[in-house]
Scaffold this active site. Structure first.
Site: not given
Ligand SMILES: Nc1ncnc2c1ncn2[C@@H]1O[C@H](COP(=O)(O)OP(=O)(O)O)[C@@H](O)[C@H]1O
Ligand SMILES: O=P(O)(O)OC[C@H]1O[C@](O)(COP(=O)(O)O)[C@@H](O)[C@@H]1O
Ligand SMILES: [Mg+2]
Length: 374
Positions: A13, A77, A81, A118-119, A141, A143, A145, A186-187, A290
């Site tokens: 995000g 993405h 996967r 984190d993702g 982020t 969040d 977190d 904030g997830r 955001r």
């Molecule tokens: N623990 C993880 N390990 C690997 N990929 C992850 C994990 N958590 C989330 N992802 C993938 O990482 C991508 C971005 O994750 P997301 O949490 O939405 O964004 P952010 O990078 O902001 O945390 C998504 O494709 C999600 O499927």
């Molecule tokens: O933009 P989307 O797909 O609605 O996602 C919303 C999520 O992204 C966030 O705004 C930010 O999360 P990340 O920083 O992990 O991407 C979360 O607080 C919220 O749950």
């Molecule tokens: Mg995240």
């Protein structure tokens, strides 16, 4: 090996300050290291599909105060996967990591800065560990977190938007003698809710780290009413859940399994209205948190992260992430940062300070709460 071409991408995000990091990477590449910066579009999907462009100063002029990211992003993405549309139109999940390796070479990249949450950082860590790619991470982020860094850029801007919303809700809550709920993002972490709630004078803060009951929450409203304040402000983190209950999701992506939180405040509102008779209204703040221009502290943190990540990449310190610790930018192993989420410690000074001024989290004894306002 000397780094001559440095890739940069934004994943997950968006967070206010992403452009400030990109600008800092580009400027320090050009001014300090004589390295060519290469922007990858739309997060990791740009690496899978080879969407990239060399960045010049002309590309980054004026982006410091701009929200969003000039490179685009996605929170869907994952190259390991990857959703792939077959010629017959059916989507399936494939491992596209070898396409990343091929495009890395095709684009002539010697290193890559991944700006993500984190993702995305978990993906970056895996790309480094399994594919041997030279990666440096920058935590982003709203969040807040991510482990190993005290704070991420974007958080302060989100907090300001949420606190401002609370200020606005306060006046209309008071005028109408209502209970106002503000749902924030904030997830699985309650950082935005806790900080905004403190800054905006909330009476109740519901966070994922503290499962709540309705009784102490309603007791707080009644106690306030008895003291001549027949209105209350509640901040609800999107990931909060009642004791014995579960989180509420708005949507689930059928292909990737990705789930989006949201909507818990409507259930909380209904329950409060039914149990107490108070008139309740809900505001889900959503992406307003955001969007928009980053506040100055986010611009500065983002700039410092970008400069330091570029230096680490140029020095060949891969598999690392920049982090803020005790006011200094340090580097930590990516694996340390992605192992677990940084959540609100329930016995932290901040939670204790909130409790000390009568803020209710929903785990209190309702009788004590009723008696607390004198
Ligand atoms: N623990 C993880 N390990 C690997 N990929 C992850 C994990 N958590 C989330 N992802 C993938 O990482 C991508 C971005 O994750 P997301 O949490 O939405 O964004 P952010 O990078 O902001 O945390 C998504 O494709 C999600 O499927
Ligand atoms: O933009 P989307 O797909 O609605 O996602 C919303 C999520 O992204 C966030 O705004 C930010 O999360 P990340 O920083 O992990 O991407 C979360 O607080 C919220 O749950
Ligand atoms: Mg995240």
């Amino acid at each position: 090996m000397k780094v001559r071409r440095l890739g940069v991408l934004t994943g997950g995000g968006d967070a206010p300050g992403l452009n400030a990091v990109i600008r800092a990477v580009v400027k320090s590449c050009l001014f300090s290291h004589r390295v060519t910066p290469v922007g990858i579009y739309d997060g990791f999907s740009g690496l899978v599909e080879g969407k990239a462009k060399e960045l010049e100063l002309d590309d980054i002029w004026g982006i410091l105060p701009r929200g969003g990211t000039i490179l685009g992003t996605t929170n869907r993405h994952n190259p390991f996967r990857y959703p792939f549309r077959r010629p017959d139109g059916v989507e399936e999940i494939v491992d596209a990591s070898q396409a990343v390796v091929r495009n890395f070479e095709k684009l002539g990249l010697d290193a890559l800065v991944v700006i993500g949450g984190d993702g995305s950082l978990a993906i970056a860590e895996r790309m480094h560990r399994e594919l041997g790619l030279p990666v440096v991470g920058v935590p982003k982020t709203i969040d807040n977190d991510i482990s190993a860094t005290e704070v991420t850029f974007g958080f302060a801007t989100a907090m300001e938007a949420a606190a401002d919303a609370l200020d606005r809700l306060h006046t209309t809550a008071e005028a109408h003698h209502r209970v106002m709920l503000l749902e924030v993002m904030g997830r699985d972490a309650g950082w935005i809710a806790l900080h905004a709630g403190l800054a905006g004078g909330a009476d109740v803060i519901l966070i994922p780290e503290i499962p709540f009951r309705f009784e102490p929450v309603i007791a707080k409203f009644r106690a306030r009413e008895r003291r001549g304040r027949p209105f209350s402000l509640v901040v609800v983190a999107e990931g909060a859940a009642p004791q014995g209950g579960s989180q509420v999701f708005q949507a689930e992506d059928k292909v990737t399994g990705w789930k989006r939180l949201g909507g818990i405040s409507y259930l909380v509102a209904q329950e409060i209205a039914e149990r107490s008779g108070y008139e309740v209204r809900v505001t889900v703040l959503g992406h307003i948190q955001r969007g928009g221009s980053p506040v100055p502290v986010d611009r500065i943190l983002a700039t410092r992260f970008g400069v330091e990540a570029t230096r680490l990449a140029v020095e060949g310190q891969f598999g690392t992430m920049v982090a803020l610790q005790c006011g200094e930018i340090v580097s930590v192993p990516l694996s340390e940062a992605v192992g677990h989420l940084k959540r609100v410690p329930v016995n932290s000074q901040l939670v204790k300070a909130a409790r000390a001024i009568g803020i209710v989290f929903g785990d209190e004894d309702p009788e004590m709460v009723e008696a607390s306002e004198g």
